[in-house]
Write an enzyme that holds these catalytic residues in place. Structure first.
Site, PDB file in Angstrom:
ATOM      1  N   ARG A  56       3.742 -16.897   4.588  1.00  0.00           N
ATOM      2  CA  ARG A  56       4.018 -18.342   4.416  1.00  0.00           C
ATOM      3  C   ARG A  56       4.413 -18.961   5.752  1.00  0.00           C
ATOM      4  O   ARG A  56       4.039 -20.078   6.073  1.00  0.00           O
ATOM      5  CB  ARG A  56       5.133 -18.538   3.382  1.00  0.00           C
ATOM      6  CG  ARG A  56       4.717 -18.177   1.961  1.00  0.00           C
ATOM      7  CD  ARG A  56       5.868 -18.320   0.985  1.00  0.00           C
ATOM      8  NE  ARG A  56       6.231 -19.736   0.814  1.00  0.00           N
ATOM      9  CZ  ARG A  56       7.371 -20.105   0.209  1.00  0.00           C
ATOM     10  NH1 ARG A  56       8.224 -19.193  -0.239  1.00  0.00           N
ATOM     11  NH2 ARG A  56       7.657 -21.392   0.070  1.00  0.00           N
ATOM     12  N   VAL A  88      11.213 -25.214   2.117  1.00  0.00           N
ATOM     13  CA  VAL A  88      11.680 -24.388   3.241  1.00  0.00           C
ATOM     14  C   VAL A  88      10.810 -24.614   4.478  1.00  0.00           C
ATOM     15  O   VAL A  88      11.069 -24.040   5.527  1.00  0.00           O
ATOM     16  CB  VAL A  88      11.691 -22.886   2.846  1.00  0.00           C
ATOM     17  CG1 VAL A  88      12.731 -22.650   1.739  1.00  0.00           C
ATOM     18  CG2 VAL A  88      10.322 -22.397   2.397  1.00  0.00           C
ATOM     19  N   ASP A  89       9.812 -25.525   4.346  1.00  0.00           N
ATOM     20  CA  ASP A  89       9.008 -25.860   5.524  1.00  0.00           C
ATOM     21  C   ASP A  89       9.772 -26.861   6.393  1.00  0.00           C
ATOM     22  O   ASP A  89      10.799 -27.394   5.971  1.00  0.00           O
ATOM     23  CB  ASP A  89       7.630 -26.428   5.094  1.00  0.00           C
ATOM     24  CG  ASP A  89       7.741 -27.736   4.305  1.00  0.00           C
ATOM     25  OD1 ASP A  89       7.202 -27.796   3.177  1.00  0.00           O
ATOM     26  OD2 ASP A  89       8.360 -28.690   4.814  1.00  0.00           O
ATOM     27  N   HIS A 104      17.297 -24.666  -0.230  1.00  0.00           N
ATOM     28  CA  HIS A 104      16.810 -23.300  -0.487  1.00  0.00           C
ATOM     29  C   HIS A 104      16.480 -22.564   0.792  1.00  0.00           C
ATOM     30  O   HIS A 104      15.735 -21.592   0.769  1.00  0.00           O
ATOM     31  CB  HIS A 104      15.580 -23.365  -1.406  1.00  0.00           C
ATOM     32  CG  HIS A 104      15.922 -23.900  -2.768  1.00  0.00           C
ATOM     33  ND1 HIS A 104      14.981 -24.405  -3.634  1.00  0.00           N
ATOM     34  CD2 HIS A 104      17.114 -24.054  -3.398  1.00  0.00           C
ATOM     35  CE1 HIS A 104      15.573 -24.805  -4.745  1.00  0.00           C
ATOM     36  NE2 HIS A 104      16.872 -24.617  -4.619  1.00  0.00           N
ATOM     37  N   GLY A 175       8.044 -35.141  -5.871  1.00  0.00           N
ATOM     38  CA  GLY A 175       7.327 -33.858  -5.855  1.00  0.00           C
ATOM     39  C   GLY A 175       8.128 -32.646  -6.256  1.00  0.00           C
ATOM     40  O   GLY A 175       7.996 -31.582  -5.653  1.00  0.00           O
TER      41      GLY A 175
HETATM   42  N1  APR Z   1       2.502 -35.496  -4.588  1.00  0.00           N
HETATM   43  C1  APR Z   1       3.686 -35.518  -5.262  1.00  0.00           C
HETATM   44  N2  APR Z   1       4.023 -34.599  -6.197  1.00  0.00           N
HETATM   45  C2  APR Z   1       3.117 -33.627  -6.461  1.00  0.00           C
HETATM   46  C3  APR Z   1       1.870 -33.540  -5.804  1.00  0.00           C
HETATM   47  C4  APR Z   1       1.576 -34.536  -4.829  1.00  0.00           C
HETATM   48  N3  APR Z   1       0.429 -34.539  -4.155  1.00  0.00           N
HETATM   49  N4  APR Z   1       1.202 -32.450  -6.301  1.00  0.00           N
HETATM   50  C5  APR Z   1       2.018 -31.894  -7.231  1.00  0.00           C
HETATM   51  N5  APR Z   1       3.157 -32.600  -7.331  1.00  0.00           N
HETATM   52  C6  APR Z   1       4.311 -32.359  -8.198  1.00  0.00           C
HETATM   53  C7  APR Z   1       4.004 -31.588  -9.465  1.00  0.00           C
HETATM   54  O1  APR Z   1       3.578 -32.487 -10.485  1.00  0.00           O
HETATM   55  C8  APR Z   1       5.362 -30.979  -9.774  1.00  0.00           C
HETATM   56  O2  APR Z   1       6.177 -31.875 -10.526  1.00  0.00           O
HETATM   57  O3  APR Z   1       5.210 -31.541  -7.472  1.00  0.00           O
HETATM   58  C9  APR Z   1       5.996 -30.784  -8.388  1.00  0.00           C
HETATM   59  C10 APR Z   1       5.981 -29.343  -7.923  1.00  0.00           C
HETATM   60  O4  APR Z   1       6.838 -28.604  -8.765  1.00  0.00           O
HETATM   61  P1  APR Z   1       7.120 -27.076  -8.403  1.00  0.00           P
HETATM   62  O5  APR Z   1       5.853 -26.409  -8.023  1.00  0.00           O
HETATM   63  O6  APR Z   1       7.959 -26.522  -9.520  1.00  0.00           O
HETATM   64  O7  APR Z   1       7.992 -27.144  -7.074  1.00  0.00           O
HETATM   65  P2  APR Z   1       9.550 -27.414  -6.947  1.00  0.00           P
HETATM   66  O8  APR Z   1      10.023 -28.348  -8.015  1.00  0.00           O
HETATM   67  O9  APR Z   1       9.803 -27.808  -5.546  1.00  0.00           O
HETATM   68  O10 APR Z   1      10.196 -25.947  -7.204  1.00  0.00           O
HETATM   69  C11 APR Z   1      11.606 -25.861  -7.042  1.00  0.00           C
HETATM   70  O11 APR Z   1      11.451 -23.468  -7.307  1.00  0.00           O
HETATM   71  O12 APR Z   1      10.312 -21.571  -6.815  1.00  0.00           O
HETATM   72  C12 APR Z   1      11.414 -22.298  -6.508  1.00  0.00           C
HETATM   73  O13 APR Z   1      12.624 -22.262  -4.533  1.00  0.00           O
HETATM   74  C13 APR Z   1      11.425 -22.697  -5.071  1.00  0.00           C
HETATM   75  O14 APR Z   1      12.179 -24.770  -4.101  1.00  0.00           O
HETATM   76  C14 APR Z   1      11.373 -24.215  -5.130  1.00  0.00           C
HETATM   77  C15 APR Z   1      11.946 -24.516  -6.490  1.00  0.00           C
END
Ligand code: APR
Length: 236
Positions: A56, A88-89, A104, A175
């Site tokens: 990553r 984490v980016d 995180h 997001g």
């Molecule tokens: N623009 C905005 N939102 C978006 C886009 C986009 N182009 N594409 C997807 N999404 C949304 C999705 O609809 C979803 O609601 O981003 C969200 C991503 O959710 P996750 O994949 O669950 O990511 P996140 O909420 O950041 O996860 C939280 O989980 O695995 C752990 O530590 C990790 O920090 C992470 C935490």
């Protein structure tokens, strides 16, 4: 200046080409969370975990901030902005955001296995040193590990993030699926009178009682729309 707080998740970096976790094709479809994102997984097979984060980390120089990151940074012209990110980016920083809290951890940092949150053990990696291998040592002599908060570990920045959220005049969520606590619980600290905006192309389970306005778009398009709305508020 009004205090603007922006809580971001993986969707913020999706348009930069970094995959999210729970969307189709997300990271958690390709890897078992318990193997690569828990302290137990790390203790069971440290090489697998180090390689997961090395992979990553190597991606970072190949991607760049999206328009959404740039617009978040641009809001600092009109507001006192704090970004609270689960990512984490380093894309918020590279886009110019000056106050970023990483709940995180950070991919470009490494720390001690014995004392991961001891500030004297945290080192910054760079393009010449992107990988962590078995045998690399922290200052205290223990195995060097990613400066990442794994499931089941403490989230040292959560108190500061809650305090900042409680002082927000305006709150924006971009997001994140709001699946992971304590980050997902931060919205409940936002004052009732402060407007809350959500930018996400999908609906998101909203557990806090706080009303919010959903801009059902991606991060970049959504931030274009929100910037126009917020500029009007900034002046009054
Ligand atoms: N623009 C905005 N939102 C978006 C886009 C986009 N182009 N594409 C997807 N999404 C949304 C999705 O609809 C979803 O609601 O981003 C969200 C991503 O959710 P996750 O994949 O669950 O990511 P996140 O909420 O950041 O996860 C939280 O989980 O695995 C752990 O530590 C990790 O920090 C992470 C935490």
């Amino acid at each position: 200046m009004k205090k603007l707080v922006i809580l971001t998740g993986a969707g913020m970096s999706a348009e930069s080409g970094i995959s999210t976790f729970r969307d189709s094709g997300g990271l958690w479809e390709q890897h078992r969370v318990e193997d690569v994102a828990t302290i137990e997984g790390y203790m069971r097979n440290p090489k697998l975990v180090l390689d997961f984060y090395n992979e990553r980390r190597r991606q970072l120089p190949l991607v760049k901030p999206c328009r959404g990151h740039e617009l978040v940074a641009a809001l600092e012209q009109w507001f006192d902005v704090t970004v609270i990110t689960q990512n984490v980016d380093d894309l918020h920083e590279r886009a110019g955001s000056t106050k970023v809290i990483h709940l995180h951890g950070e991919l470009m940092k490494a720390t001690s296995t014995d004392e991961p949150n001891d500030p004297t053990q945290i080192v910054t990696l760079d393009e010449d040193h992107m990988d962590i291998h078995i045998g690399d040592k922290a200052a205290d002599g223990s195995q060097l590990r990613p400066f990442i908060v794994w499931f089941g570990e403490a989230v040292p920045e959560i108190e500061r993030a809650a305090e900042i959220s409680s002082q927000a005049d305006i709150y924006v969520v971009i997001g994140t699926s709001l699946n992971v606590y304590p980050a997902a619980g931060l919205v409940q600290f936002v004052p009732d009178h402060s407007p809350v905006y959500l930018i996400d192309p999908k609906d998101v389970p909203w557990s806090s009682g706080h009303r919010y306005r959903h801009i059902k778009k991606g991060a970049s398009e959504g931030m274009e729309e929100l910037t126009e709305m917020l500029k009007l508020i900034a002046e009054d």
